[in-house]
Design an enzyme around this catalytic site. Structure first.
Site, PDB file in Angstrom:
ATOM      1  N   LYS A 173      37.943  24.934  18.836  1.00 49.40           N
ATOM      2  CA  LYS A 173      38.183  24.120  17.647  1.00 49.40           C
ATOM      3  C   LYS A 173      37.030  24.248  16.639  1.00 49.40           C
ATOM      4  O   LYS A 173      37.251  24.295  15.420  1.00 49.40           O
ATOM      5  CB  LYS A 173      38.403  22.668  18.048  1.00 49.40           C
ATOM      6  CG  LYS A 173      39.784  22.400  18.641  1.00 49.40           C
ATOM      7  CD  LYS A 173      40.875  22.706  17.638  1.00 49.40           C
ATOM      8  CE  LYS A 173      42.255  22.307  18.108  1.00 49.40           C
ATOM      9  NZ  LYS A 173      43.293  22.608  17.100  1.00 49.40           N
ATOM     10  N   GLY A 196      55.628  19.560  18.233  1.00 51.59           N
ATOM     11  CA  GLY A 196      54.728  18.843  19.131  1.00 51.59           C
ATOM     12  C   GLY A 196      54.671  17.358  18.820  1.00 51.59           C
ATOM     13  O   GLY A 196      55.372  16.845  17.938  1.00 51.59           O
ATOM     14  N   PHE A 197      53.810  16.682  19.554  1.00 55.86           N
ATOM     15  CA  PHE A 197      53.657  15.231  19.454  1.00 55.86           C
ATOM     16  C   PHE A 197      53.323  14.805  18.026  1.00 55.86           C
ATOM     17  O   PHE A 197      54.083  14.069  17.371  1.00 55.86           O
ATOM     18  CB  PHE A 197      52.590  14.799  20.457  1.00 55.86           C
ATOM     19  CG  PHE A 197      52.023  13.427  20.266  1.00 55.86           C
ATOM     20  CD1 PHE A 197      52.837  12.344  19.994  1.00 55.86           C
ATOM     21  CD2 PHE A 197      50.652  13.214  20.398  1.00 55.86           C
ATOM     22  CE1 PHE A 197      52.311  11.065  19.837  1.00 55.86           C
ATOM     23  CE2 PHE A 197      50.116  11.946  20.254  1.00 55.86           C
ATOM     24  CZ  PHE A 197      50.936  10.877  19.958  1.00 55.86           C
ATOM     25  N   ILE A 198      52.209  15.261  17.500  1.00 55.45           N
ATOM     26  CA  ILE A 198      51.811  14.875  16.145  1.00 55.45           C
ATOM     27  C   ILE A 198      52.730  15.518  15.122  1.00 55.45           C
ATOM     28  O   ILE A 198      53.143  14.886  14.138  1.00 55.45           O
ATOM     29  CB  ILE A 198      50.343  15.250  15.879  1.00 55.45           C
ATOM     30  CG1 ILE A 198      49.415  14.514  16.850  1.00 55.45           C
ATOM     31  CG2 ILE A 198      49.958  14.918  14.436  1.00 55.45           C
ATOM     32  CD1 ILE A 198      47.967  14.970  16.772  1.00 55.45           C
ATOM     33  N   TYR A 208      37.937  24.593  24.966  1.00 54.68           N
ATOM     34  CA  TYR A 208      38.745  23.954  23.936  1.00 54.68           C
ATOM     35  C   TYR A 208      37.864  23.486  22.778  1.00 54.68           C
ATOM     36  O   TYR A 208      38.168  23.748  21.606  1.00 54.68           O
ATOM     37  CB  TYR A 208      39.514  22.777  24.519  1.00 54.68           C
ATOM     38  CG  TYR A 208      40.291  21.992  23.493  1.00 54.68           C
ATOM     39  CD1 TYR A 208      41.433  22.535  22.910  1.00 54.68           C
ATOM     40  CD2 TYR A 208      39.886  20.719  23.093  1.00 54.68           C
ATOM     41  CE1 TYR A 208      42.161  21.828  21.951  1.00 54.68           C
ATOM     42  CE2 TYR A 208      40.604  20.015  22.140  1.00 54.68           C
ATOM     43  CZ  TYR A 208      41.735  20.573  21.576  1.00 54.68           C
ATOM     44  OH  TYR A 208      42.434  19.879  20.619  1.00 54.68           O
TER      45      TYR A 208
END
Length: 321
Positions: A156, A10-12, A152
């Protein structure tokens, strides 16, 4: 150090992989290459690592506890960085069951796999969305965070609580990092900065929700990666830590910065505010500074400039979303 990194493509995850490998760590990257956005972009992001001696890619799902336990044992991992998630506030409103299954059930499967494999070190990616519309600004980690505005956000916060349970019962060393709107090269295409840039450069209108007054604390991806690495090296006990940028700005100000960097005025399509969106996010970073020495170094203006430069060089040959 041998690190199991979930959400590695993914991005991170792809930015973090580069830094960890450069520092000499062994990275076991796990990703299921789901279709939340184009899997080809994820494969492209990790292509430079595939042939490196200290990198292994495992294709799999974090809900597969047996696979996770096998990977942890086979590669003798000593630390886990858990980035894999079904992301997005608005997406979770439309698909709450999937969001909760991946983010809560998946985290539980990972924790159980760690327990049976005797791996006790975890850095967990959480989110500023857990604060909801908190009246305590800037957001501090001792906020109860019991008013989530979306599935979401709830998922989390639930993952944080699960991690705390395993810290209490089994002695896990855990750092839950509450990320504040991460952006930068390879940002997911549906996220605001990436989407606004793409549409502005293509001469298409951008859609803004609300009246432009909502504020966000934007964090350049390199600062986020620094925070994760600092957390890895300071694991001990249980920590909740904000990993944010230098300051918060309004949506209208953000669009103006993008306009300046691109050199073009935006055509704006105003729409009503969306359910689940918080009015503002603002990070109190004092605890992260004291606990792991985290100090962001990239301002939003500098970061937007870097992103636009990257986008013009790399992404204009890709489909505009």
């Amino acid at each position: 150090m041998t690190i199991l990194l979930t959400g590695a493509a993914g991005f991170i995850g792809s930015h973090l992989t580069r830094q960890l490998l450069a520092a000499g760590h062994v990275v076991i990257g796990l990703d299921n290459f789901d279709d939340q956005y184009d899997p080809a972009l994820k494969r492209q992001a990790i292509r430079p690592f595939i042939r490196l001696a200290n990198y292994r890619l495992v294709t799999g799902d974090i809900r597969d506890q047996a696979l996770l336990a096998e990977v942890l044992s086979q590669y003798r991992c000593d630390t886990v960085v858990h980035l894999a998630a079904r992301t997005g506030v608005r997406a979770s409103v439309h698909e709450p069951a999937l969001c909760i299954d991946v983010n809560v059930t998946g985290t539980l499967a990972l924790l159980e796999a760690m327990r049976v494999s005797n791996v006790r070190r975890l850095v967990l990616a959480s989110s500023s969305s857990v604060y909801g519309n908190s009246s305590f600004v800037p957001f501090r980690e001792d906020d109860e965070a019991n008013g989530p505005l979306s599935p979401y956000a709830m998922s989390k916060r639930s993952a944080e609580l699960l991690a705390h349970t395993y810290h209490h019962l089994y002695g896990f060393d855990v750092a839950c990092l509450r990320f504040f709107t991460v952006y930068g090269p390879r940002q997911r295409p549906e996220m605001a900065i990436s989407k606004f840039t793409a549409r502005l450069l293509d001469g298409k209108p951008i859609t803004l929700y609300g009246d432009g007054s909502t504020t966000r604390n934007y964090t350049y991806v390199q600062d986020t990666v620094t925070g994760i690495i600092q957390a890895i090296h300071h694991l001990g006990g249980f920590d909740l830590l904000n990993i944010g940028g230098m300051a918060s700005i309004s949506l209208s100000e953000l669009v103006h910065l993008i306009e300046q960097a691109v050199g073009q005025r935006a055509i704006i399509n105003w729409q009503p505010a969306q359910p689940g969106d918080a009015q503002s996010t603002c990070a109190d970073l004092r605890q992260a500074q004291a606990r792991i020495g985290y100090y962001p170094s990239v301002s939003i203006k500098e970061g937007i400039g870097r992103f636009i430069n990257w986008y013009k060089k790399q992404a204009l040959n890709q489909p505009i979303v």
